[in-house]
Each structure stands twice: as C-alpha cells, then as structure tokens.
Design a protein around this motif. Structure first.
Motif, PDB file in Angstrom:
ATOM      1  N   THR A 248    -115.754 -39.595  69.898  1.00 34.68           N
ATOM      2  CA  THR A 248    -115.838 -38.204  70.368  1.00 34.68           C
ATOM      3  C   THR A 248    -116.817 -37.378  69.531  1.00 34.68           C
ATOM      4  O   THR A 248    -117.402 -36.421  70.026  1.00 34.68           O
ATOM      5  CB  THR A 248    -114.455 -37.511  70.357  1.00 34.68           C
TER       6      THR A 248
ATOM      7  N   ARG B  39    -122.100 -34.288  68.796  1.00 36.10           N
ATOM      8  CA  ARG B  39    -123.443 -34.453  68.240  1.00 36.10           C
ATOM      9  C   ARG B  39    -124.501 -34.373  69.335  1.00 36.10           C
ATOM     10  O   ARG B  39    -125.565 -33.764  69.140  1.00 36.10           O
ATOM     11  CB  ARG B  39    -123.553 -35.802  67.517  1.00 36.10           C
TER      12      ARG B  39
ATOM     13  N   ALA C 109    -119.049 -27.366  67.360  1.00 34.19           N
ATOM     14  CA  ALA C 109    -117.694 -27.881  67.588  1.00 34.19           C
ATOM     15  C   ALA C 109    -116.618 -26.828  67.353  1.00 34.19           C
ATOM     16  O   ALA C 109    -115.470 -27.015  67.747  1.00 34.19           O
ATOM     17  CB  ALA C 109    -117.447 -29.100  66.699  1.00 34.19           C
TER      18      ALA C 109
ATOM     19  N   ARG D 122    -114.983 -26.899  73.110  1.00 34.94           N
ATOM     20  CA  ARG D 122    -113.880 -27.847  72.896  1.00 34.94           C
ATOM     21  C   ARG D 122    -113.068 -28.063  74.165  1.00 34.94           C
ATOM     22  O   ARG D 122    -112.644 -29.172  74.465  1.00 34.94           O
ATOM     23  CB  ARG D 122    -112.955 -27.352  71.769  1.00 34.94           C
TER      24      ARG D 122
ATOM     25  N   ARG E 258    -111.466 -35.686  65.325  1.00 26.47           N
ATOM     26  CA  ARG E 258    -110.788 -34.789  64.393  1.00 26.47           C
ATOM     27  C   ARG E 258    -109.466 -34.273  64.970  1.00 26.47           C
ATOM     28  O   ARG E 258    -108.553 -33.910  64.227  1.00 26.47           O
ATOM     29  CB  ARG E 258    -111.672 -33.562  64.087  1.00 26.47           C
ATOM     30  N   ASP E 259    -109.410 -34.169  66.304  1.00 29.59           N
ATOM     31  CA  ASP E 259    -108.259 -33.549  66.975  1.00 29.59           C
ATOM     32  C   ASP E 259    -107.658 -34.478  68.024  1.00 29.59           C
ATOM     33  O   ASP E 259    -107.028 -34.027  68.961  1.00 29.59           O
ATOM     34  CB  ASP E 259    -108.711 -32.254  67.666  1.00 29.59           C
TER      35      ASP E 259
ATOM     36  N   ARG F 131    -118.893 -29.877  55.506  1.00 30.85           N
ATOM     37  CA  ARG F 131    -118.544 -30.166  56.902  1.00 30.85           C
ATOM     38  C   ARG F 131    -117.023 -30.253  57.051  1.00 30.85           C
ATOM     39  O   ARG F 131    -116.454 -29.717  58.002  1.00 30.85           O
ATOM     40  CB  ARG F 131    -119.236 -31.455  57.351  1.00 30.85           C
TER      41      ARG F 131
ATOM     42  N   ASP G 163    -114.759 -27.940  59.441  1.00 25.30           N
ATOM     43  CA  ASP G 163    -113.917 -28.577  60.467  1.00 25.30           C
ATOM     44  C   ASP G 163    -112.431 -28.284  60.254  1.00 25.30           C
ATOM     45  O   ASP G 163    -111.662 -28.206  61.211  1.00 25.30           O
ATOM     46  CB  ASP G 163    -114.153 -30.093  60.495  1.00 25.30           C
TER      47      ASP G 163
ATOM     48  N   ARG H 216    -111.671 -24.124  60.954  1.00 25.54           N
ATOM     49  CA  ARG H 216    -111.959 -23.452  62.232  1.00 25.54           C
ATOM     50  C   ARG H 216    -110.650 -23.108  62.936  1.00 25.54           C
ATOM     51  O   ARG H 216    -109.601 -23.704  62.663  1.00 25.54           O
ATOM     52  CB  ARG H 216    -112.847 -24.341  63.112  1.00 25.54           C
TER      53      ARG H 216
HETATM   54  O1  C5P Z   1    -117.196 -38.095  63.679  1.00 27.79           O
HETATM   55  P1  C5P Z   1    -118.511 -37.401  63.470  1.00 27.79           P
HETATM   56  O2  C5P Z   1    -118.853 -37.238  62.022  1.00 27.79           O
HETATM   57  O3  C5P Z   1    -119.622 -38.025  64.239  1.00 27.79           O
HETATM   58  O4  C5P Z   1    -118.279 -35.943  64.076  1.00 27.79           O
HETATM   59  C1  C5P Z   1    -119.283 -34.981  64.033  1.00 27.79           C
HETATM   60  C2  C5P Z   1    -118.682 -33.586  64.125  1.00 27.79           C
HETATM   61  O5  C5P Z   1    -118.168 -33.342  65.416  1.00 27.79           O
HETATM   62  C3  C5P Z   1    -117.541 -33.270  63.173  1.00 27.79           C
HETATM   63  O6  C5P Z   1    -117.985 -32.874  61.893  1.00 27.79           O
HETATM   64  C4  C5P Z   1    -116.815 -32.136  63.912  1.00 27.79           C
HETATM   65  O7  C5P Z   1    -117.433 -30.908  63.676  1.00 27.79           O
HETATM   66  C5  C5P Z   1    -117.038 -32.508  65.360  1.00 27.79           C
HETATM   67  N1  C5P Z   1    -115.896 -33.189  65.963  1.00 27.79           N
HETATM   68  C6  C5P Z   1    -114.825 -32.429  66.391  1.00 27.79           C
HETATM   69  N2  C5P Z   1    -113.804 -33.005  67.074  1.00 27.79           N
HETATM   70  C7  C5P Z   1    -113.800 -34.328  67.307  1.00 27.79           C
HETATM   71  C8  C5P Z   1    -114.863 -35.130  66.845  1.00 27.79           C
HETATM   72  C9  C5P Z   1    -115.894 -34.529  66.153  1.00 27.79           C
HETATM   73  O8  C5P Z   1    -114.806 -31.219  66.180  1.00 27.79           O
HETATM   74  N3  C5P Z   1    -112.787 -34.866  68.004  1.00 27.79           N
END
Ligand code: C5P
Length: 222
Positions: A34, A39, A102, A108, A129-130, A179, A183, A186
């Motif tokens: 995800t 990204r 994000a 989202r 993350r979620d 980061r 994350d 937020r």
């Molecule tokens: O996992 P990755 O480092 O590629 O994720 C990039 C960014 O995407 C995270 O730092 C976060 O801000 C966001 N992200 C998120 N929710 C997710 C996956 C990623 O907010 N489920």
C-alpha cells in the motif's frame, strides 16, 4: 474455505515489504504494497506540480489516476497511468514528501477503498501503516514489525549502497525518524499498532526468522 488475510504494519524500513513478499510467496497469497500506492500518487503530484498540502486537489488528481500493482519475478511493479514507475517512486524526493500526501484524509479515504477492494476475497498479505487498524480491521493475522531506528537506517544504507549510490548514514537516519514522526502524529489513521496485533521486534532477527515466525502464526489461524 475462505483464505485468511494478513496485515503487516510498522514504521519505515522495518522490513515490512521484504517479509510480506516472502510470506505471500510461501502461501501463494497476493502481496499488496500500500505504501507504493501513496508513493505513486506523490510521484504524480510532484510531476504535475500539485499542492501536496491541498487534500481536495490531491483527491481530484487521484480520481484521474490509475495505480496497478503487478506481480513480477522480483516482487512487484507499480504501473501509474500505464507507465512503470517502480524505480521512480523510491527516489528520495518521493520518500521525503509522501507523508504530506498520505496525511490528507481525502486521499486516505479513496486509497483505503481501493485497498479494501483488492483484499475482498482474502488470501492477501498487505503491508502499510493502517492496515490492521483501518484497511483490514478484521484480518485474521495482524503483525506489527518494529526495529531500532539505528538498525533500520543501517538496512536502508546497505540497500542503497548495493545500488551503487552513496548515502550519508546520519541523514538517512534522521529522514527515517522524521517520516515516522509525521506518519505517527497525523490526524487520520496514524501509524499505530492495532490492539490485536502481534509485535515483532526484528532488530536482531534475520529476514528468514521473521518470515518463519509469521508463517507459524498464519498456520495457527488458517
Ligand atoms: O511503506 P512505504 O515506506 O513505502 O510507505 C511510504 C509512505 O506512505 C509512508 O511513510 C506513509 O506516509 C504512507 N503510507 C500510509 N499508509 C499506508 C502505507 C503507506 O500512510 N498504509
């Protein structure tokens, strides 16, 4: 019998995607990255000069954006509006801006909708993350992967060095920490361990050990 769903969350660089890919491979499950979706949108927003702090502007961009995750030999390719951007979305520019995109709730809402559609039929390993808290709150198995920021920076440093790129360890470390802070702090669906998630500290574990441990839990819940 319906296949189980596995949610893997945790901070940046904890090894989520490496581990999730291997677990999915072993179980013949679908792997869904995800982070790659956030990204890809960030890459596009930067390319067209969209305001990363404007949720409704980003929402409009996203509505005209197709993001497809394709399984390949090496893992997963990310196809943005028909173009392979798998490499581009890992750039430091995207990495250091993705948290701004994000954090927008409009973004989202739409991403979670798309992710839930992909996970509908079970048999998925999804990392982010979620995932355990919002995308798949009913996942049979939830893993929260952590590791010290020192160790995560070391792994990232090694990964980058292997590509022949020179990096500054201290800068990498502070970027990872920043980061995580964005994350975690937020408002909408912050990085947080789900109450029913199993926390694995991978600081001194090998990838193989982490994969085996998750497969063990998966077997218990299948
Ligand atoms: O996992 P990755 O480092 O590629 O994720 C990039 C960014 O995407 C995270 O730092 C976060 O801000 C966001 N992200 C998120 N929710 C997710 C996956 C990623 O907010 N489920």
């Amino acid at each position: 019998k319906k296949l189980i769903s596995i949610a893997i969350d945790g901070p940046a660089g904890a090894g989520k995607s490496t581990v999730a890919k291997q677990v999915a491979e072993k179980l013949s499950f679908i792997y869904i990255d995800t982070g790659a979706m956030y990204r890809a949108l960030t890459y596009k927003a930067l390319a067209i000069g969209a305001d990363l702090n404007n949720g409704s502007a980003l929402e409009s961009v996203l509505h005209e954006t197709e993001i497809v995750l394709v399984k390949t030999e090496e893992g997963q390719s990310v196809i943005l509006d028909g173009n392979d951007v798998s490499e581009e979305i890992r750039s430091s520019e995207v990495t250091n801006n993705v948290s701004f995109v994000a954090r927008q709730k409009e973004v989202r809402l739409e991403m979670v909708k798309r992710q839930q559609l992909l996970a509908e039929s079970g048999g998925v390993v999804m990392d982010g993350r979620d995932i355990g808290t919002h995308v798949m709150p009913n996942a049979e198995l939830k893993i929260f992967l952590i590791a010290s920021v020192e160790e995560r920076a070391r792994r990232r440093y090694e990964e980058i060095s292997l590509k022949g790129i020179t990096a500054d360890f201290e800068i990498l470390k502070s970027e990872i920490a920043l980061r995580d802070k964005r994350d975690s702090e937020r408002e909408t669906a912050p990085l947080k361990k789900a109450e029913d998630a199993i926390e694995l500290d991978t600081t001194s574990m090998s990838i193989e050990e982490v994969v085996l441990s998750i497969l063990h839990y998966a077997q218990e819940r299948a």
